[in-house]
Design a protein around this motif. Structure first.
Motif, PDB file in Angstrom:
ATOM      1  N   ARG A 200       7.581 -24.404  26.604  1.00 28.74           N
ATOM      2  CA  ARG A 200       8.051 -25.691  25.167  1.00 28.74           C
ATOM      3  C   ARG A 200       9.312 -25.973  25.487  1.00 28.74           C
ATOM      4  O   ARG A 200      10.329 -24.763  25.501  1.00 28.74           O
ATOM      5  CB  ARG A 200       8.040 -25.667  23.871  1.00 28.74           C
ATOM      6  N   VAL A 201       9.677 -27.424  26.405  1.00 28.35           N
ATOM      7  CA  VAL A 201      10.966 -27.346  26.182  1.00 28.35           C
ATOM      8  C   VAL A 201      11.852 -28.520  25.564  1.00 28.35           C
ATOM      9  O   VAL A 201      10.964 -29.858  25.457  1.00 28.35           O
ATOM     10  CB  VAL A 201      11.328 -27.604  27.781  1.00 28.35           C
ATOM     11  N   TRP A 202      12.910 -27.977  24.709  1.00 24.71           N
ATOM     12  CA  TRP A 202      14.020 -28.809  24.142  1.00 24.71           C
ATOM     13  C   TRP A 202      14.695 -29.075  24.662  1.00 24.71           C
ATOM     14  O   TRP A 202      15.664 -28.089  25.707  1.00 24.71           O
ATOM     15  CB  TRP A 202      13.609 -27.315  22.708  1.00 24.71           C
ATOM     16  N   ALA A 203      15.741 -30.369  23.799  1.00 23.67           N
ATOM     17  CA  ALA A 203      17.277 -30.599  24.393  1.00 23.67           C
ATOM     18  C   ALA A 203      17.726 -30.905  23.089  1.00 23.67           C
ATOM     19  O   ALA A 203      17.247 -31.999  22.211  1.00 23.67           O
ATOM     20  CB  ALA A 203      17.347 -31.352  25.675  1.00 23.67           C
ATOM     21  N   GLY A 204      18.951 -31.278  22.804  1.00 22.89           N
ATOM     22  CA  GLY A 204      19.384 -31.505  22.349  1.00 22.89           C
ATOM     23  C   GLY A 204      21.319 -31.277  22.749  1.00 22.89           C
ATOM     24  O   GLY A 204      21.283 -30.510  23.332  1.00 22.89           O
ATOM     25  N   ARG A 205      21.960 -32.414  22.010  1.00 19.41           N
ATOM     26  CA  ARG A 205      22.903 -32.684  21.714  1.00 19.41           C
ATOM     27  C   ARG A 205      24.661 -33.050  20.531  1.00 19.41           C
ATOM     28  O   ARG A 205      23.945 -34.218  20.154  1.00 19.41           O
ATOM     29  CB  ARG A 205      23.847 -33.394  22.934  1.00 19.41           C
ATOM     30  N   GLY A 206      25.217 -32.241  20.662  1.00 25.59           N
ATOM     31  CA  GLY A 206      26.299 -32.280  19.438  1.00 25.59           C
ATOM     32  C   GLY A 206      26.542 -33.877  19.362  1.00 25.59           C
ATOM     33  O   GLY A 206      26.964 -34.458  20.645  1.00 25.59           O
ATOM     34  N   GLY A 207      27.638 -34.434  18.227  1.00 25.92           N
ATOM     35  CA  GLY A 207      27.577 -35.744  18.492  1.00 25.92           C
ATOM     36  C   GLY A 207      29.163 -35.682  18.839  1.00 25.92           C
ATOM     37  O   GLY A 207      29.777 -36.964  19.427  1.00 25.92           O
ATOM     38  N   GLY A 208      29.937 -34.969  19.297  1.00 22.75           N
ATOM     39  CA  GLY A 208      31.182 -34.299  19.240  1.00 22.75           C
ATOM     40  C   GLY A 208      31.256 -34.139  21.061  1.00 22.75           C
ATOM     41  O   GLY A 208      32.466 -33.061  21.414  1.00 22.75           O
ATOM     42  N   ASP A 209      29.629 -34.065  21.741  1.00 21.45           N
ATOM     43  CA  ASP A 209      30.273 -32.920  22.530  1.00 21.45           C
ATOM     44  C   ASP A 209      30.696 -33.699  23.479  1.00 21.45           C
ATOM     45  O   ASP A 209      29.807 -35.102  23.836  1.00 21.45           O
ATOM     46  CB  ASP A 209      28.830 -32.096  23.081  1.00 21.45           C
ATOM     47  N   TRP A 210      32.243 -33.748  24.462  1.00 19.59           N
ATOM     48  CA  TRP A 210      32.456 -34.093  25.652  1.00 19.59           C
ATOM     49  C   TRP A 210      31.540 -34.611  27.256  1.00 19.59           C
ATOM     50  O   TRP A 210      31.502 -34.879  27.464  1.00 19.59           O
ATOM     51  CB  TRP A 210      33.318 -33.143  26.201  1.00 19.59           C
ATOM     52  N   ILE A 211      30.529 -33.247  26.646  1.00 19.16           N
ATOM     53  CA  ILE A 211      29.380 -33.087  27.833  1.00 19.16           C
ATOM     54  C   ILE A 211      28.975 -34.981  28.149  1.00 19.16           C
ATOM     55  O   ILE A 211      28.189 -34.907  28.998  1.00 19.16           O
ATOM     56  CB  ILE A 211      28.469 -32.393  27.662  1.00 19.16           C
ATOM     57  N   ALA A 212      28.815 -35.189  26.900  1.00 17.62           N
ATOM     58  CA  ALA A 212      27.607 -36.762  27.343  1.00 17.62           C
ATOM     59  C   ALA A 212      28.769 -37.206  27.828  1.00 17.62           C
ATOM     60  O   ALA A 212      27.937 -38.383  28.453  1.00 17.62           O
ATOM     61  CB  ALA A 212      28.284 -37.478  25.836  1.00 17.62           C
ATOM     62  N   ASP A 213      29.850 -37.344  28.499  1.00 16.53           N
ATOM     63  CA  ASP A 213      30.724 -38.444  28.821  1.00 16.53           C
ATOM     64  C   ASP A 213      30.998 -37.779  30.934  1.00 16.53           C
ATOM     65  O   ASP A 213      31.430 -38.416  31.976  1.00 16.53           O
ATOM     66  CB  ASP A 213      32.850 -38.548  28.709  1.00 16.53           C
ATOM     67  N   VAL A 214      29.660 -36.766  30.775  1.00 22.28           N
ATOM     68  CA  VAL A 214      29.587 -36.081  32.419  1.00 22.28           C
ATOM     69  C   VAL A 214      28.446 -37.281  33.096  1.00 22.28           C
ATOM     70  O   VAL A 214      27.593 -37.367  32.579  1.00 22.28           O
ATOM     71  CB  VAL A 214      29.078 -34.383  32.778  1.00 22.28           C
ATOM     72  N   PRO A 215      29.309 -37.685  34.285  1.00 25.41           N
ATOM     73  CA  PRO A 215      27.686 -38.558  35.339  1.00 25.41           C
ATOM     74  C   PRO A 215      27.303 -37.551  35.049  1.00 25.41           C
ATOM     75  O   PRO A 215      26.965 -36.562  35.909  1.00 25.41           O
ATOM     76  CB  PRO A 215      28.987 -38.939  35.945  1.00 25.41           C
ATOM     77  N   HIS A 216      25.034 -38.267  34.367  1.00 22.13           N
ATOM     78  CA  HIS A 216      24.742 -37.415  35.171  1.00 22.13           C
ATOM     79  C   HIS A 216      23.948 -37.722  36.410  1.00 22.13           C
ATOM     80  O   HIS A 216      22.344 -38.576  36.485  1.00 22.13           O
ATOM     81  CB  HIS A 216      23.490 -37.035  34.132  1.00 22.13           C
ATOM     82  N   VAL A 217      24.040 -37.682  38.006  1.00 24.22           N
ATOM     83  CA  VAL A 217      23.767 -37.688  38.243  1.00 24.22           C
ATOM     84  C   VAL A 217      23.231 -36.549  39.608  1.00 24.22           C
ATOM     85  O   VAL A 217      24.594 -35.497  39.322  1.00 24.22           O
ATOM     86  CB  VAL A 217      25.541 -38.978  39.387  1.00 24.22           C
ATOM     87  N   ARG A 218      22.731 -36.793  40.666  1.00 29.37           N
ATOM     88  CA  ARG A 218      22.893 -35.803  41.691  1.00 29.37           C
ATOM     89  C   ARG A 218      23.750 -36.674  42.989  1.00 29.37           C
ATOM     90  O   ARG A 218      22.451 -37.395  43.437  1.00 29.37           O
ATOM     91  CB  ARG A 218      21.921 -35.287  41.769  1.00 29.37           C
ATOM     92  N   LEU A 219      24.546 -36.281  44.223  1.00 27.90           N
ATOM     93  CA  LEU A 219      24.311 -36.740  45.258  1.00 27.90           C
ATOM     94  C   LEU A 219      24.478 -35.456  46.074  1.00 27.90           C
ATOM     95  O   LEU A 219      25.044 -34.647  45.885  1.00 27.90           O
ATOM     96  CB  LEU A 219      26.203 -37.735  45.054  1.00 27.90           C
ATOM     97  N   GLY A 220      22.850 -35.326  47.257  1.00 29.55           N
ATOM     98  CA  GLY A 220      23.303 -33.879  48.100  1.00 29.55           C
ATOM     99  C   GLY A 220      23.554 -33.011  46.937  1.00 29.55           C
ATOM    100  O   GLY A 220      21.944 -32.533  46.192  1.00 29.55           O
ATOM    101  N   GLY A 221      24.117 -31.544  46.725  1.00 30.04           N
ATOM    102  CA  GLY A 221      24.224 -30.300  46.657  1.00 30.04           C
ATOM    103  C   GLY A 221      25.298 -31.057  45.288  1.00 30.04           C
ATOM    104  O   GLY A 221      25.473 -29.751  44.515  1.00 30.04           O
ATOM    105  N   ILE A 222      25.771 -31.822  44.894  1.00 33.45           N
ATOM    106  CA  ILE A 222      26.436 -32.279  44.068  1.00 33.45           C
ATOM    107  C   ILE A 222      25.856 -32.886  42.859  1.00 33.45           C
ATOM    108  O   ILE A 222      25.312 -33.640  43.076  1.00 33.45           O
ATOM    109  CB  ILE A 222      27.510 -32.475  43.736  1.00 33.45           C
ATOM    110  N   GLY A 223      25.774 -32.206  41.879  1.00 34.68           N
ATOM    111  CA  GLY A 223      25.961 -32.408  40.200  1.00 34.68           C
ATOM    112  C   GLY A 223      23.706 -32.643  39.785  1.00 34.68           C
ATOM    113  O   GLY A 223      23.258 -31.740  40.809  1.00 34.68           O
ATOM    114  N   PHE A 224      23.600 -32.906  38.906  1.00 28.42           N
ATOM    115  CA  PHE A 224      22.267 -31.776  37.915  1.00 28.42           C
ATOM    116  C   PHE A 224      21.667 -33.015  36.939  1.00 28.42           C
ATOM    117  O   PHE A 224      20.530 -32.574  37.151  1.00 28.42           O
ATOM    118  CB  PHE A 224      23.020 -30.914  37.107  1.00 28.42           C
TER     119      PHE A 224
END
Length: 292
Positions: A200-224
């Motif tokens: 089973r795969v779970w995911a969670g993020r805290g309301g104050g986590d700065w990672i929310a502002d990281v662009p969720h993109v992938r260009l070539g080998g950069i990003g996830f």
């Protein structure tokens, strides 16, 4: 067991190695590193399955009685986790073990600093190169860890920040029943169904986590790529509360309660509003089939 030798023998040998590394650091004038290594000895009670004091260092530490545990959590850390910052990582493992023990005495936590983590401010943190190498180490470790597991025994992977990139690349066997991604920049996969696991795969993020502002993109080998807490990714959401990027394993937090419930198998899909894993809904006791 995680290694061929009896764990108590490995613990004693690695404590000796840790003490020697502290002595050598002191002789080299690295008093700061020496002090941190001595703190890791924990008064001669630390249980290290592995220790390497070279460079940034690696360490695999056990909290609880691994030999008798039927619920085991393996913590995989993110960027900037080294021997010099190890106490922060250890504090989260201790808090989780105490939380698990309150409900299930036959539980253990393994703090797996088994790879060279990238720096938060570096180009390496934007690529999967180190995650790929780490996954090659983590997969066999989990296989060894699961060998003596009896019927009903379960291993959960709890993966923070860049550690979620590592876990998303790790092949897991049937003993690994759950993978929790938190504070994740993405995994490099487009959906939970693409991960090389039957867990089973779970995911969670805290309301104050700065990672929310990281662009969720992938260009070539950069990003996830896609955000794991996006419902479209297909992970089961868990309650993470209002905390920040480094707060998931702090005592008394909703995120610690949720992660403990995942390890113990006493939670369902959580749910709520505002995106996967960000709601304040309490864990349920619904049993679900493993993620395909």
């Amino acid at each position: 067991m995680a290694e061929d030798a009896a764990p108590q023998s490995r613990y004693a040998a690695n404590r000796a190695g840790l003490a020697e590394a502290a002595r050598m650091a002191e002789e080299a004038g690295r008093t700061g590193r020496a002090g941190k290594l001595r703190a890791m000895e924990a008064g001669g009670t630390a249980q290290f399955l592995a220790f390497d004091g070279r460079g940034k260092g690696r360490a695999v530490e056990v909290f609880g009685e691994l030999e008798s545990a039927d619920r085991v959590a393996v913590l995989v850390p993110g960027s900037d986790t080294t021997l010099d910052t190890y106490q922060r990582f250890r504090a989260g493992a201790v808090a989780l073990q105490q939380r698990l023990q309150a409900e299930h005495p036959r539980s253990a936590v393994v703090a797996w600093l088994g790879y060279d983590t990238p720096g938060t401010v570096s180009t390496t943190v934007l690529t999967a190169e180190r995650a790929d190498r780490a996954a090659d180490e983590l997969g066999p470790f989990l296989d060894r860890l699961s060998r003596p597991a009896g019927p009903g025994s379960q291993i959960s992977l709890l993966c923070h920040s860049y550690g979620s990139v590592v876990c998303a690349r790790t092949q897991t066997g049937p003993a690994v029943t759950d993978i929790a991604l938190f504070g994740s920049p993405g995994t490099g996969a487009d959906s939970a169904g693409e991960l090389p696991t039957g867990a089973r795969v779970w995911a969670g993020r805290g309301g104050g986590d700065w990672i929310a502002d990281v662009p969720h993109v992938r260009l070539g080998g950069i990003g996830f790529g896609p955000d794991p807490v996006d419902p479209a990714f297909g992970a089961r959401p868990f309650t993470a509360g209002p905390g920040g990027h480094s707060d998931y394993l702090k005592p008394g937090t909703a995120s610690l309660d949720s992660l403990a419930a995942i390890v113990l198998g006493t939670t369902g899909t959580g749910g709520g509003t505002g995106g996967a894993g960000t709601a304040d809904a309490a864990p349920t006791t619904t049993s679900e089939a493993p993620h395909a």
